[in-house]
Design an enzyme around this catalytic site. Structure first.
Site, PDB file in Angstrom:
ATOM      1  N   LYS A 193       0.833  -1.329   0.001  1.00 28.60           N
ATOM      2  CA  LYS A 193       0.012  -0.050  -0.071  1.00 28.60           C
ATOM      3  C   LYS A 193       0.918   1.082   0.060  1.00 28.60           C
ATOM      4  O   LYS A 193       1.574   1.412   0.854  1.00 28.60           O
ATOM      5  CB  LYS A 193      -0.892   0.179   1.349  1.00 28.60           C
ATOM      6  CG  LYS A 193      -1.924   1.227   1.189  1.00 28.60           C
ATOM      7  CD  LYS A 193      -2.510   1.259   2.576  1.00 28.60           C
ATOM      8  CE  LYS A 193      -1.894   2.611   3.436  1.00 28.60           C
ATOM      9  NZ  LYS A 193      -1.729   3.834   2.878  1.00 28.60           N
ATOM     10  N   GLU A 267      10.998   0.589   9.930  1.00 29.31           N
ATOM     11  CA  GLU A 267      12.014   1.705   9.649  1.00 29.31           C
ATOM     12  C   GLU A 267      11.134   2.807   9.793  1.00 29.31           C
ATOM     13  O   GLU A 267      10.359   3.532   9.202  1.00 29.31           O
ATOM     14  CB  GLU A 267      12.556   1.622   8.195  1.00 29.31           C
ATOM     15  CG  GLU A 267      13.630   2.676   7.888  1.00 29.31           C
ATOM     16  CD  GLU A 267      13.184   3.940   7.372  1.00 29.31           C
ATOM     17  OE1 GLU A 267      13.373   4.991   8.135  1.00 29.31           O
ATOM     18  OE2 GLU A 267      13.190   4.035   6.039  1.00 29.31           O
ATOM     19  N   CYS A 301      13.519  10.892   6.530  1.00 30.36           N
ATOM     20  CA  CYS A 301      13.721  10.341   7.890  1.00 30.36           C
ATOM     21  C   CYS A 301      15.091  10.636   8.529  1.00 30.36           C
ATOM     22  O   CYS A 301      15.180  10.473   9.803  1.00 30.36           O
ATOM     23  CB  CYS A 301      13.162   8.928   7.903  1.00 30.36           C
ATOM     24  SG  CYS A 301      14.002   7.866   6.710  1.00 30.36           S
ATOM     25  N   GLU A 398      10.717  15.114  15.813  1.00 28.38           N
ATOM     26  CA  GLU A 398      10.914  15.072  14.352  1.00 28.38           C
ATOM     27  C   GLU A 398      10.051  16.218  13.517  1.00 28.38           C
ATOM     28  O   GLU A 398       8.913  16.010  13.820  1.00 28.38           O
ATOM     29  CB  GLU A 398      10.831  13.637  13.646  1.00 28.38           C
ATOM     30  CG  GLU A 398      11.171  13.733  12.225  1.00 28.38           C
ATOM     31  CD  GLU A 398      11.053  12.177  11.701  1.00 28.38           C
ATOM     32  OE1 GLU A 398      11.683  11.917  10.682  1.00 28.38           O
ATOM     33  OE2 GLU A 398       9.969  11.540  12.129  1.00 28.38           O
TER      34      GLU A 398
END
Length: 833
Positions: A193, A267, A301, A398
């Site tokens: 997906k 991840e 990331c 983040e």
């Protein structure tokens, strides 16, 4: 004249250099800008349940895409399951040819793919064209090679089965290749997906897979939002989940899969340090920063979002950064002269702006260049925040945008401390002309990838993945292939073998959640409770902790906990009776509690760094000493073990245990890293590092051999251990810690806490200073430690309630255990011209 030329040079404006999007527009129009799912080699119709995908640079609707519901997911999984046997039956060479064909078609359609990616995602066409597409092709080429070599390089392994994959919006094409290529190479079938914001490039890749004749059902692409992803995660017929995305969603997936046997790789997010020492080439470091934080609008990331600069040169570097930021061009992503494109969606845009405001409110100084901005679209200026404290929100959370947060340090030790002052551990950069300093710091930073005098370098041959809350598992290279493989004995034999609960003994025991295999040692039918030793709430009978010689019943001395290299009385002040197989009481074991675990974890953490740095040869010597000292006590240990498992099994367990000790002493200095050769002037050192402090819940069915088979590989690789021994045979720990005491094993390397495994295991799984949990007990214990691990997303390895044959070295010894006892750090080092 010359001054006029100089003036004109500096005053020159870039002219527009737009990429032609007409071919992509034709492709969209040919599909009437409506796309269904690709299931079982066919495309579904687009119904009312759909969503729009937009160009973030203009707000234009690109297409309408079907949203998959649980029924669509089920159809895709059934198609993948049906296609699996034939796909697995192909030779490695046959699968390699499909992957090679995919690589060739990606190259053939490279311009269309790049333009489509830029339109859908908002990233610069230069990045899509020059970075993403070549890496996509590279991954399919590289994994065609692994498919070809599978039997030779992974003997004894087979594919996991049906794999569910969920990929993010920041690198839609590249993440598709990272996930699909190794899965197909290993012989799995896939249900993938793409992100709701960026589904179009995955749809085009599905068309390409169809064009090359990939068998129906091998690759299934379904679209949708978080509910679609949840349906994939929760589907009972999926064998593995591979997810790239936020840490928050990673926790949700860990929870959703905790009570299943699904293999999982995550991840997740990052807050990567970009460390600049005072001897660094500052101009090169600035260019590295441009790639580190403003690449893909900072929506990366592993973005180098935390600048840590040595204090002496901080202002000089800040000036250079500001000057370089003034030259960055923000605008249409299809313009080849543009550096920074559009933020992917309004939600993300608003979040970034909010975090910048939070940083300023908490005392940071915000600086943005005076650059021309487009009149419409989701564009943000590159941003520099200085004067940031290590505990501030922008230093810890983040941001996932074009925002650089700057802090200073004085010494290398302080730089490492600041770099590791985060819950994440995905990537890091170290800039220094002193290679000794650079590699010393790289070794100490807790990150899965470290770039030396470089940033954001990727290759299919080099594993990528994080430590701590950045997830676990690797993508790329040989280590990435293991994520899609499992030992053949586990796949073929153990999935059908459930562990059954032991019948409860009549006497006081540790509860009803223990289990052994059907063909394991006999059930423990203990005697009725002794007078004066009442049971409590169905848990073990509480007996006041005994003295060091004889207890009130004339039984051998009470065993203590083993914490920090010392025998310790349990904090509870109680022990519990331990019974032989014939019901005879053989002794008492300490009843551990939360405080005992706290003390054991503290002891393990205090010695973890020193033990990890101990030379592998030194660790090997200590393991040999353990084997030697075990041998000296053979008769005594076998005699006591025989009370639980019988004389024959006791002798065999002991002898196998000695062999395991020799085996892991041999492996200690031989399970080494490797050197990767990416296609640039770099070498990548794949270093196998200790995970840290590992909690181990040991099995009941082979109490001595199971303990040694789990603890020895863990400490051989430089980890420290908090072990919970078999509840029913815990008096054996008294023999083991006497062996450890005489084998030069530093205090705190192995800590043993006896008690109720379900309670102690839960405490260990929830403890933030535990880096990994191994559970080799029943199915309930496996689910419990997975759920408990969600807080800091520690690594979890369990037997999923299945019985291992501890007497078979193919199952219970070797590389399989060593891989789980290590994590790989890839350090990229430049060399040559």
């Amino acid at each position: 004249m010359s001054s006029s030329i100089v003036e004109k040079f500096y005053s020159m404006e870039y002219g527009p250099a737009p990429e032609d999007a007409s071919e992509v527009v034709k492709w969209l129009d040919a599909h009437k800008r409506a796309f269904g799912h690709y299931i079982d080699g066919a495309w579904t119709a687009v119904g009312k349940n759909s969503f729009e995908t937009k160009n973030p640079a203009t707000g234009e609707v690109l297409a309408r895409v079907a949203t998959a519901d649980a029924g669509d997911v089920d159809k895709a999984v059934k198609a993948a399951r049906a296609a699996l046997p034939a796909w697995q039956a192909l030779t490695g060479h046959q699968r390699a040819r499909y992957l090679y064909a995919l690589a060739r078609q990606v190259q053939k359609h490279s311009r269309k793919l790049a333009v489509l990616e830029t339109l859908d995602n908002g990233k610069s066409i230069r990045e899509s064209r020059d970075i993403d597409i070549p890496l996509v092709a590279r991954h399919f080429y590289h994994h065609a090679g692994w498919a070809q070599l599978l039997e030779e390089e992974f003997p004894g392994y087979t594919s996991v089965g049906v794999v569910g994959q969920i990929i993010p919006w920041n690198f839609p094409l590249l993440m598709f290749a990272w996930k699909v290529a190794p899965a197909l190479a290993a012989g799995n079938t896939v249900v993938i997906k793409p992100a709701e914001f960026t589904p179009l490039s995955a749809i085009l890749l599905a068309e390409i897979a169809d064009e090359i004749g990939l068998p129906a059902g091998v690759l299934n692409v379904i679209n949708g939002d978080g509910a679609t992803g949840a349906a994939i995660v929760e589907h009972k017929d999926i064998d593995k989940i591979a997810f790239t995305g936020s840490t928050e969603v990673g926790r949700i997936i860990r929870k959703a899969t905790a009570k299943t046997t699904k293999k999982l790789s995550l991840e997740l997010g990052g807050k990567s340090p970009f460390i600049v020492f005072d001897d660094a080439d500052l101009d090169s470091a600035v260019e590295g920063l441009v790639d580190g934080i403003w690449f893909n609008q900072g929506q990366v990331c592993c973005a180098g979002s935390r600048l840590l600069v040595q204090e002496r040169i901080a202002e000089k570097l800040y000036d250079k950064i500001r000057s370089r930021m003034e030259t960055l061009r923000v605008g249409s992503p299809l313009d080849k002269a543009i550096d920074i494109g559009a933020i992917v969606d309004q939600v993300q845009y608003d979040r970034i702006k909010s975090l910048i405001q939070t940083g300023v409110a908490e005392g940071a100084t915000c600086w943005q260049p005076d650059v021309t901005m487009p009149e419409k679209g989701l564009f943000l200026k590159p941003t520099l925040l200085t004067g940031v404290s290590p505990a501030s929100t922008v230093a810890q959370e983040e941001i996932f945008g074009p925002v650089l947060v700057a802090m200073t340090f004085r010494t290398p030790a302080e730089a490492v401390e600041l770099a590791n002052n985060t819950t994440y551990g995905l990537a890091a950069c170290v800039w220094s002309e002193n290679i000794n300093v650079a590699l010393d710091v790289a070794a100490q930073v807790k990150a899965g990838v470290v770039w030396v005098n470089a940033t954001n370098l990727f290759d299919a041959a080099c594993g990528f993945g994080g430590y701590r809350e950045s997830g676990y598992g690797r993508e790329g290279g040989k280590e990435g292939m293991y994520e899609y493989l499992e030992p053949r004995w586990l796949h073929d034999e153990l999935k059908a073998k459930a562990v059954v609960a032991l019948p409860e003994p009549e006497g006081p025991t540790l509860g009803d959640d223990d289990a052994v295999a059907e063909d394991g040692p006999p059930a423990f039918d203990g005697p009725p409770a002794f007078d004066g030793a009442p049971a409590f709430d169905g848990a073990p009978a509480q007996i006041p902790f005994g003295n060091d010689n004889k207890n009130a019943f004339g039984i051998d001395r009470t065993v203590k906990q083993y914490i920090g290299g010392k025998q310790a009385r349990p904090d509870s002040g109680y022990s519990y009776p331990v019974y032989a197989a014939d019901g005879t009481m053989v002794g008492e074991a300490p009843l551990g509690n939360r405080k005992d675990i706290r003390n054991a974890v503290e002891a393990a953490r205090n010695t973890a760094a020193k033990w990890a740095k101990t030379a592998a040869h030194g660790r090997a010597q200590i393991l040999y000493f353990i084997a030697e000292n075990l041998m000296q006590r053979r008769a005594e240990i076998v005699g006591k073990l025989a009370a639980f498992v019988g004389a024959e099994q006791a002798a065999i367990e002991f002898d196998y245990g000695i062999e395991r000790a020799f085996s892991y002493a041999a492996w200690a200095d031989k399970f080494e890293g490797s050197v990767h050769n990416p296609p640039m002037r770099m070498v990548t050192l794949a270093m196998k590092e200790a995970i840290g402090t590992v909690a181990i819940l040991c099995p009941d069915d082979a109490p001595l051999l199971g303990f040694l088979s789990l603890v020895l590989p863990t400490i051989a690789m430089g980890n420290t251990v908090v072990a919970v021994p078999s509840e029913r045979c815990a008096t054996l720990m008294g023999e083991l810690y006497q062996v450890f005491d005489t084998s030069d094993l530093p205090g705190g390397v192995v800590n043993i806490v006896a008690g109720k495994a379900s309670e102690l295991g839960k405490t260990l799984a929830e403890h933030d200073d535990i880096d990994a949990v191994w559970s080799f007990r029943d199915e309930a214990a496996s689910a419990m430690v997975k759920l408990g691990s969600i807080g800091n997303l520690k690594q979890v390895w369990t037997n999923e309630g299945r019985q291992l044959d501890w007497f078979d070295p193919a199952q219970a010894e070797g590389r399989y255990f060593l891989r789980h006892a290590t994590q790989i750090k890839n350090i990229w080092v430049p060399y040559g011209e």
